[in-house]
Motif scaffolding. Sequence first.
Motif, PDB file in Angstrom:
ATOM      1  N   ILE A 221       0.889  -1.097  -0.033  1.00  0.00           N
ATOM      2  CA  ILE A 221      -0.061   0.072   0.213  1.00  0.00           C
ATOM      3  C   ILE A 221       1.034   1.406   0.104  1.00  0.00           C
ATOM      4  N   ASN A 222       0.726   1.950  -0.969  1.00  0.00           N
ATOM      5  CA  ASN A 222       1.330   3.402  -1.067  1.00  0.00           C
ATOM      6  C   ASN A 222       0.923   4.166  -0.006  1.00  0.00           C
ATOM      7  N   ALA A 223       1.320   4.027   1.163  1.00  0.00           N
ATOM      8  CA  ALA A 223       0.692   5.080   2.134  1.00  0.00           C
ATOM      9  C   ALA A 223       1.490   5.087   3.530  1.00  0.00           C
ATOM     10  N   ASP A 224       2.364   6.243   3.884  1.00  0.00           N
ATOM     11  CA  ASP A 224       3.053   6.347   5.022  1.00  0.00           C
ATOM     12  C   ASP A 224       2.203   6.440   6.424  1.00  0.00           C
ATOM     13  N   ASN A 225       0.739   6.930   6.263  1.00  0.00           N
ATOM     14  CA  ASN A 225      -0.055   7.115   7.223  1.00  0.00           C
ATOM     15  C   ASN A 225      -1.472   6.158   7.254  1.00  0.00           C
ATOM     16  N   LYS A 284      -5.331  13.375  -8.815  1.00  0.00           N
ATOM     17  CA  LYS A 284      -4.906  12.716 -10.058  1.00  0.00           C
ATOM     18  C   LYS A 284      -4.705  11.237  -9.892  1.00  0.00           C
ATOM     19  N   VAL A 285      -4.983  10.511 -10.917  1.00  0.00           N
ATOM     20  CA  VAL A 285      -4.702   9.159 -10.612  1.00  0.00           C
ATOM     21  C   VAL A 285      -3.326   8.565 -10.549  1.00  0.00           C
ATOM     22  N   ARG A 286      -2.897   7.833  -9.425  1.00  0.00           N
ATOM     23  CA  ARG A 286      -1.813   7.414  -9.129  1.00  0.00           C
ATOM     24  C   ARG A 286      -1.659   5.895  -8.563  1.00  0.00           C
ATOM     25  N   ILE A 302      -4.173  -1.515  -8.229  1.00  0.00           N
ATOM     26  CA  ILE A 302      -5.118  -0.414  -8.147  1.00  0.00           C
ATOM     27  C   ILE A 302      -4.580   0.982  -8.343  1.00  0.00           C
ATOM     28  N   PHE A 303      -5.190   1.729  -9.388  1.00  0.00           N
ATOM     29  CA  PHE A 303      -4.849   3.269  -9.600  1.00  0.00           C
ATOM     30  C   PHE A 303      -5.916   4.083  -9.142  1.00  0.00           C
ATOM     31  N   THR A 304      -5.846   4.919  -8.658  1.00  0.00           N
ATOM     32  CA  THR A 304      -7.188   5.805  -8.109  1.00  0.00           C
ATOM     33  C   THR A 304      -6.640   7.177  -7.846  1.00  0.00           C
ATOM     34  N   ASP A 305      -7.712   8.109  -8.149  1.00  0.00           N
ATOM     35  CA  ASP A 305      -7.360   9.587  -7.471  1.00  0.00           C
ATOM     36  C   ASP A 305      -7.810  10.066  -6.397  1.00  0.00           C
ATOM     37  N   GLN A 306      -8.462   8.959  -5.553  1.00  0.00           N
ATOM     38  CA  GLN A 306      -8.808   9.198  -4.041  1.00  0.00           C
ATOM     39  C   GLN A 306      -8.045   9.578  -3.212  1.00  0.00           C
ATOM     40  N   TYR A 362     -18.670  16.134  -8.724  1.00  0.00           N
ATOM     41  CA  TYR A 362     -18.184  14.918  -8.129  1.00  0.00           C
ATOM     42  C   TYR A 362     -17.228  13.965  -9.167  1.00  0.00           C
ATOM     43  N   ARG A 363     -16.269  13.836  -9.049  1.00  0.00           N
ATOM     44  CA  ARG A 363     -15.507  12.710  -9.805  1.00  0.00           C
ATOM     45  C   ARG A 363     -14.621  11.739  -9.190  1.00  0.00           C
ATOM     46  N   GLN A 364     -14.639  10.595  -9.697  1.00  0.00           N
ATOM     47  CA  GLN A 364     -13.723   9.463  -9.111  1.00  0.00           C
ATOM     48  C   GLN A 364     -13.398   8.492 -10.389  1.00  0.00           C
ATOM     49  N   LYS A 365     -12.206   8.242 -10.489  1.00  0.00           N
ATOM     50  CA  LYS A 365     -11.506   7.169 -11.372  1.00  0.00           C
ATOM     51  C   LYS A 365     -10.701   6.122 -10.856  1.00  0.00           C
ATOM     52  N   THR A 366     -10.939   5.025 -10.942  1.00  0.00           N
ATOM     53  CA  THR A 366     -10.007   4.043 -10.200  1.00  0.00           C
ATOM     54  C   THR A 366      -9.837   3.093 -11.399  1.00  0.00           C
TER      55      THR A 366
END
Length: 374
Positions: A221-225, A284-286, A302-306, A362-366
């Motif tokens: 998971i690309n998350a430090d927190n 932006k999607v990453r 999984i790539f998402t802009d959320q 509202y926009r979301q792209k995954t």
Amino acid sequence: MGRITIILLAAIMLSCSSNHGNKITQDNFGIAPDGSPVFLYTMKNSNGMTVKLTNYGASLVSIVTPDKDGNFADVIAGFDSLSGYVNDNSFIGVTVGRYANRIGKGKFRIDDNEYQLTINDGNNHLHGGVKGFHKLVWDSDIVAGDTSSYVVMKLRSPDGYEGYPGNVDVEVKFSLNDNNDLVIEYTGSTDKPTILNLTNHAYYNLSGNFENTILDHILTINADNFTPIDSELIPTGEIAPVDNTPMDFRKPAAIGARINDDYTQLKYGKGYDHNWALNGYNGKVRKAVTVTDPESGRVLEIFTDQPGIQFYSGNFLNGTIVGKGGIKYNYRTALCLEPQFFPDSPNKDNFASPLLRPGELYRQKTVYHFGIMK
């Protein structure tokens, strides 16, 4: 050109994508309790990957992908018939809304107004309520575009539904390309200030065999927190570092390696049932997540802009849900990864806001990319 010929041509256009031969077909899936017809859509690309979805709950029904030896299997939980989705209370494969995840006590304020939502998860509101978007029949259609075709599903949620303010119009587009990308794009608008937070709630097991647990799956998971929770699974408001905790998936780790550690957060969730604050949030999607199953060789990226993603390790599955082919979904035999705004963000000023006002979109792209280990 006769009328029958025109109709036949239109049908062909709807069932065939111009994206290198990708095809979309529509079949009947039953009649919903309210009398609405329900359809099953099948998307297939030139690699043989197949995705099935239904307009009941805008739900993913199956995703069939190859393993390292070229053997195809279904990697998401689901049901063989409409009745399974009608009777399910575990959000299997569905689009959840208006608000994915939990809102503490089901209350929030916008400007000077307080709103009380349906309580359906202990003392709290979960995934849009008792009859959220997952229990509704969406308007649906196949759209043939210049470069690709997709399935579009639309829904109007009336002012006051499950306690939410505003008439809200939402649209979800599902497409499959030859890169083995399942792309889900969401849009929404409102005529009154409201909150909106949509996601898909598929349950994955990349082995393709739901008799196996997901504990040997390798997760990054690309998350430090992450956002710690209280005993009712509501975020405390803290955004805490994953350093030196079982929540650190910045480097690939087996899901089962630390899931039973003596750690308060894991005890509250009975395993992993938490939101990670994804790095690099800028709309932006990453890349957010990579999951691999070493045995089959399947990989999900999984790539998402959320701003966040909920990782749930199937802690409440107990064999009472009978899915496709009569399989019983047992403890930790599937996992969920749900791109989202943080849980309870309407009540946390330091979380990214899910507020949607009239005139805003509202926009979301995954993007869900299915591949093989290299």
